[in-house]
Design an enzyme around this catalytic site. Structure first.
Site, PDB file in Angstrom:
ATOM      1  N   LYS A  40      39.028  39.172  25.548  1.00 53.94           N
ATOM      2  CA  LYS A  40      38.588  37.808  25.899  1.00 53.94           C
ATOM      3  C   LYS A  40      37.306  37.865  26.733  1.00 53.94           C
ATOM      4  O   LYS A  40      36.927  38.944  27.233  1.00 53.94           O
ATOM      5  CB  LYS A  40      39.703  37.098  26.673  1.00 53.94           C
ATOM      6  CG  LYS A  40      40.052  37.754  28.001  1.00 53.94           C
ATOM      7  CD  LYS A  40      41.363  37.201  28.564  1.00 53.94           C
ATOM      8  CE  LYS A  40      41.684  37.861  29.889  1.00 53.94           C
ATOM      9  NZ  LYS A  40      43.069  37.600  30.322  1.00 53.94           N
ATOM     10  N   TYR A 261      13.763  35.690  51.615  1.00 46.83           N
ATOM     11  CA  TYR A 261      13.933  34.290  52.020  1.00 46.83           C
ATOM     12  C   TYR A 261      14.609  34.189  53.386  1.00 46.83           C
ATOM     13  O   TYR A 261      15.586  34.897  53.648  1.00 46.83           O
ATOM     14  CB  TYR A 261      14.796  33.545  50.997  1.00 46.83           C
ATOM     15  CG  TYR A 261      14.050  33.147  49.749  1.00 46.83           C
ATOM     16  CD1 TYR A 261      12.955  32.283  49.822  1.00 46.83           C
ATOM     17  CD2 TYR A 261      14.446  33.616  48.503  1.00 46.83           C
ATOM     18  CE1 TYR A 261      12.274  31.906  48.670  1.00 46.83           C
ATOM     19  CE2 TYR A 261      13.775  33.235  47.355  1.00 46.83           C
ATOM     20  CZ  TYR A 261      12.695  32.389  47.449  1.00 46.83           C
ATOM     21  OH  TYR A 261      12.026  32.018  46.317  1.00 46.83           O
TER      22      TYR A 261
HETATM   23  C1  PLP Z   1      43.736  38.795  30.590  1.00 44.86           C
HETATM   24  C2  PLP Z   1      45.110  39.022  30.103  1.00 44.86           C
HETATM   25  C3  PLP Z   1      45.553  40.325  29.828  1.00 44.86           C
HETATM   26  C4  PLP Z   1      44.749  41.557  30.175  1.00 44.86           C
HETATM   27  O1  PLP Z   1      44.838  41.754  31.565  1.00 44.86           O
HETATM   28  P1  PLP Z   1      44.153  43.011  32.293  1.00 44.86           P
HETATM   29  O2  PLP Z   1      44.598  42.907  33.688  1.00 44.86           O
HETATM   30  O3  PLP Z   1      42.690  42.822  32.132  1.00 44.86           O
HETATM   31  O4  PLP Z   1      44.620  44.223  31.590  1.00 44.86           O
HETATM   32  C5  PLP Z   1      46.808  40.474  29.236  1.00 44.86           C
HETATM   33  N1  PLP Z   1      47.581  39.394  28.968  1.00 44.86           N
HETATM   34  C6  PLP Z   1      47.203  38.130  29.244  1.00 44.86           C
HETATM   35  C7  PLP Z   1      48.101  36.997  28.947  1.00 44.86           C
HETATM   36  C8  PLP Z   1      45.959  37.912  29.836  1.00 44.86           C
HETATM   37  O5  PLP Z   1      45.578  36.654  30.141  1.00 44.86           O
END
Ligand code: PLP
Length: 383
Positions: A40, A261
């Site tokens: 994702k 800045y």
């Molecule tokens: C993002 C997510 C993962 C992966 O999690 P990590 O901590 O990056 O390994 C797995 N399952 C769900 C439902 C997620 O939202």
């Protein structure tokens, strides 16, 4: 974004061989379960168009994305035999798109289940779905009352092909947190009463809670990309990214001269300072200045003053002048100073570091034995 990467750019290098070795390491931790890959948010900012085919080449067949548009983008990059699961399939429109494009939706409520049933009925076909149940995180998934009503009335799932029941751990990065065992116990309790399907509970950190957290499928994201899944222990994964910024200008400051800045940093003696071409527009958080640093050939270069949009100043007083001959880049992330180190300096987590850098830097892929032949987008590859 231009098609060639000029020397004087900020570059995020992504080592696809290290990614694949991380996957192999994680898969070895779960000999009895399938190891999926969570890609994702553009593979945590690293570029899903390269990351996912590299992982598929290494044997991954199960991919998870958050949004349906991520699934649509990914679908043509993978073989039709690889499965893509959409975590946030929370409207009838999205679920419909999933069916049309060989994406598996995660159903998170009784409403979602009833939408899918009527769609399955309309289409006259069984529809492949995953079901998420909430075991304590209160984020997504059927809440306990809905799980219980589904247990009492399992016919609600008629017409669906249920190929995964999943839940997500809230505290897996804290191994002794009582919530882990509690969530696992609820997961076991509910899944013995629900219709049978493959089960999944663990993401990256959950893998390291032990075999009784693995069930049939694990869903690591972060650990694939080199983020440490272990709490206060050495990272067993390899760094995947290197971030480099060009040196734009070098100057010498005298006692009393100020930098940046607000003129918030003042020299107490003679200093040599390099202005480097990275700032908050590239994802380098402005709040991270005080603890932050860059690196050059093993020398730590503290950040001086405030971080600008496209540049910042670093102290190079300790680096012998001769060292800079011809060298015009410094590291912000490398194999020894990684995402977790920078995250600590900035008061955040590695996840946020990676996703912030992903968008704004030129990405450069190294050790790409899987997709180097396919030119994806207009970014360059190393061979
Ligand atoms: C993002 C997510 C993962 C992966 O999690 P990590 O901590 O990056 O390994 C797995 N399952 C769900 C439902 C997620 O939202």
């Amino acid at each position: 974004m231009s098609c060639s990467v000029p020397q004087a750019s900020t570059v995020l290098s992504i080592d696809l061989a290290a990614l694949v070795r991380n996957y192999a390491f994680l898969a070895r931790q779960v000999p009895k379960a399938l190891c999926a890959a969570v890609v994702k948010a553009d593979a945590y900012g690293l570029g899903v168009a390269h990351i996912a085919p590299a992982l598929e080449g290494a044997g991954v067949r199960e991919f998870f994305v958050a949004h349906v548009d991520e699934g649509l983008f990914l679908r043509p990059l993978l073989s039709q035999q690889s499965h893509i699961t959409v975590l946030h399939a929370c409207s009838p429109e999205v679920i419909d798109i999933c069916f049309a494009h060989n994406l598996r939706p995660v159903l998170n409520s009784l409403d979602h289940i009833s939408w899918v049933r009527s769609m399955a009925h309309l289409r006259g076909q069984k529809i492949n779905v995953a079901l998420q149940i909430d075991t304590g995180m209160s984020r997504l998934g059927l809440p306990p009352t809905e799980i219980e009503s589904l247990i009492e009335n399992p016919t609600a799932l008629d017409g669906l092909s249920l190929s995964l029941i999943m839940s997500h751990l809230a505290c897996a990065d804290t191994p002794h947190h009582p919530a882990n065992a509690q969530q696992r116990a609820r997961f076991c309790h509910y899944t013995t009463l629900l219709p049978q399907a493959p089960l999944s509970l663990a993401a990256s950190s959950g893998i390291f809670l032990g075999e009784n957290y693995h069930f049939n499928l694990v869903r690591p994201g972060a650990a694939l990309y080199g983020i440490n899944p272990l709490f206060e222990q050495p990272n067993p994964l390899e760094a995947v990214v290197q971030l480099q910024a060009p040196i734009l200008q070098i100057r010498t400051l005298n006692k009393g001269d100020c930098v940046g800045y607000g003129l918030t940093w003042q020299a107490d003696k003679r200093h040599r300072v390099a202005t480097i071409g990275i700032g908050y527009a590239h994802g380098f958080a402005r709040r991270g200045a005080a603890q932050g640093c860059a690196w050059f050939k093993g020398y730590r270069l503290p950040i001086l003053g405030r971080i600008s949009m496209d540049s910042m100043a670093v102290d190079i007083s300790n680096v012998p002048e001769s060292q800079f001959q011809g060298e015009r880049k410094v590291d912000l992330l490398n194999k020894t100073y990684g995402v977790d180190d920078l995250a600590k300096a900035q008061g955040t987590i590695g996840y946020e570091i990676l996703t912030s850098f992903g968008q704004c830097s030129h990405r450069f892929y190294t050790n790409d034995s899987y997709s180097a032949k396919k030119e994806i987008g207009c970014l360059q590859h190393a061979s």
